[in-house]
Motif scaffolding. Sequence first.
Motif, PDB file in Angstrom:
ATOM      1  N   LEU A 148       0.847  -1.191   0.000  1.00  0.00           N
ATOM      2  CA  LEU A 148       0.000   0.000   0.000  1.00  0.00           C
ATOM      3  C   LEU A 148       0.881   1.239   0.000  1.00  0.00           C
ATOM      4  O   LEU A 148       1.605   1.502   0.967  1.00  0.00           O
ATOM      5  N   ASP A 149       0.843   1.995  -1.089  1.00  0.00           N
ATOM      6  CA  ASP A 149       1.621   3.233  -1.161  1.00  0.00           C
ATOM      7  C   ASP A 149       1.068   4.244  -0.164  1.00  0.00           C
ATOM      8  O   ASP A 149      -0.139   4.499  -0.142  1.00  0.00           O
ATOM      9  N   VAL A 150       1.952   4.779   0.667  1.00  0.00           N
ATOM     10  CA  VAL A 150       1.568   5.797   1.650  1.00  0.00           C
ATOM     11  C   VAL A 150       2.542   6.970   1.557  1.00  0.00           C
ATOM     12  O   VAL A 150       3.676   6.812   1.108  1.00  0.00           O
ATOM     13  N   GLN A 151       2.088   8.119   1.995  1.00  0.00           N
ATOM     14  CA  GLN A 151       2.933   9.314   2.036  1.00  0.00           C
ATOM     15  C   GLN A 151       3.279   9.610   3.495  1.00  0.00           C
ATOM     16  O   GLN A 151       3.004  10.692   3.998  1.00  0.00           O
ATOM     17  N   ASP A 152       3.842   8.615   4.168  1.00  0.00           N
ATOM     18  CA  ASP A 152       4.105   8.709   5.604  1.00  0.00           C
ATOM     19  C   ASP A 152       5.518   8.216   5.897  1.00  0.00           C
ATOM     20  O   ASP A 152       5.743   7.012   6.031  1.00  0.00           O
ATOM     21  N   ILE A 153       6.460   9.152   6.007  1.00  0.00           N
ATOM     22  CA  ILE A 153       7.838   8.769   6.325  1.00  0.00           C
ATOM     23  C   ILE A 153       7.914   8.067   7.692  1.00  0.00           C
ATOM     24  O   ILE A 153       8.832   7.319   7.965  1.00  0.00           O
ATOM     25  N   GLY A 154       6.894   8.293   8.520  1.00  0.00           N
ATOM     26  CA  GLY A 154       6.861   7.673   9.847  1.00  0.00           C
ATOM     27  C   GLY A 154       6.792   6.158   9.814  1.00  0.00           C
ATOM     28  O   GLY A 154       7.207   5.508  10.774  1.00  0.00           O
ATOM     29  N   CYS A 155       6.318   5.573   8.723  1.00  0.00           N
ATOM     30  CA  CYS A 155       6.228   4.111   8.670  1.00  0.00           C
ATOM     31  C   CYS A 155       7.592   3.459   8.444  1.00  0.00           C
ATOM     32  O   CYS A 155       7.727   2.250   8.615  1.00  0.00           O
ATOM     33  N   VAL A 156       8.603   4.264   8.098  1.00  0.00           N
ATOM     34  CA  VAL A 156       9.955   3.737   7.889  1.00  0.00           C
ATOM     35  C   VAL A 156      10.984   4.407   8.806  1.00  0.00           C
ATOM     36  O   VAL A 156      12.183   4.174   8.670  1.00  0.00           O
ATOM     37  N   THR A 157      10.509   5.228   9.741  1.00  0.00           N
ATOM     38  CA  THR A 157      11.416   5.958  10.625  1.00  0.00           C
ATOM     39  C   THR A 157      11.387   5.339  12.017  1.00  0.00           C
ATOM     40  O   THR A 157      10.631   5.753  12.886  1.00  0.00           O
ATOM     41  N   ASP A 158      12.196   4.287  12.196  1.00  0.00           N
ATOM     42  CA  ASP A 158      12.266   3.651  13.508  1.00  0.00           C
ATOM     43  C   ASP A 158      13.470   4.174  14.269  1.00  0.00           C
ATOM     44  O   ASP A 158      14.389   4.751  13.705  1.00  0.00           O
ATOM     45  N   ILE A 159      13.441   3.988  15.570  1.00  0.00           N
ATOM     46  CA  ILE A 159      14.503   4.485  16.444  1.00  0.00           C
ATOM     47  C   ILE A 159      15.310   3.297  16.967  1.00  0.00           C
ATOM     48  O   ILE A 159      14.862   2.586  17.860  1.00  0.00           O
TER      49      ILE A 159
END
Length: 174
Positions: A148-159
């Motif tokens: 599912l294409d999303v415009q959410d960098i948060g889904c790949v920004t882990d800590i």
Amino acid sequence: MRPTVIVLASGRGERFTASGGTTHKLQALLAGKPVLQHTLDAVRASGLPWRLEDAGHPGMGDSIAAAVRATWPSSGWLVLPGDLPLIRSDTLRSIAAALQTHDVVVPLYRGQRGHPVGFHARCGEALLNLKGARGAAAVVLARGAFELDVQDIGCVTDIDTVDDLRAAGLLINP
């Protein structure tokens, strides 16, 4: 019935402390709030049912299985690591909606697979049998995944490291 968001918070966060972190990564402050609090705020804002799985299981597979067992029955599950503080609530709702027509849904941000991974209830038995550190990768492989294409960098920004925390801080406060 709507799918349940499972927030995974059982890991030890060893890479974070090895990188110079002085606390567990989920308690590290990002824009004045703990990382985990950012993640939970997005989950709450999604309006979806959710469960925090923080019982200290030996592996991610064990954590997922325990959370699925605790929330059974459900129409499905969104498996969200607790260290994704920039995830957006609309992304969670979009993945939940896509589970109406797909067994497994993976968000895709600019070609990169992210989290949470969504699983329809048809995957429940397989999720209940997970063990070890590989999480649900075998279920994703066996069922195939709708990207599912999303415009959410948060889904790949882990800590995972102090540098990751610093980079996330720049995304919140550019």
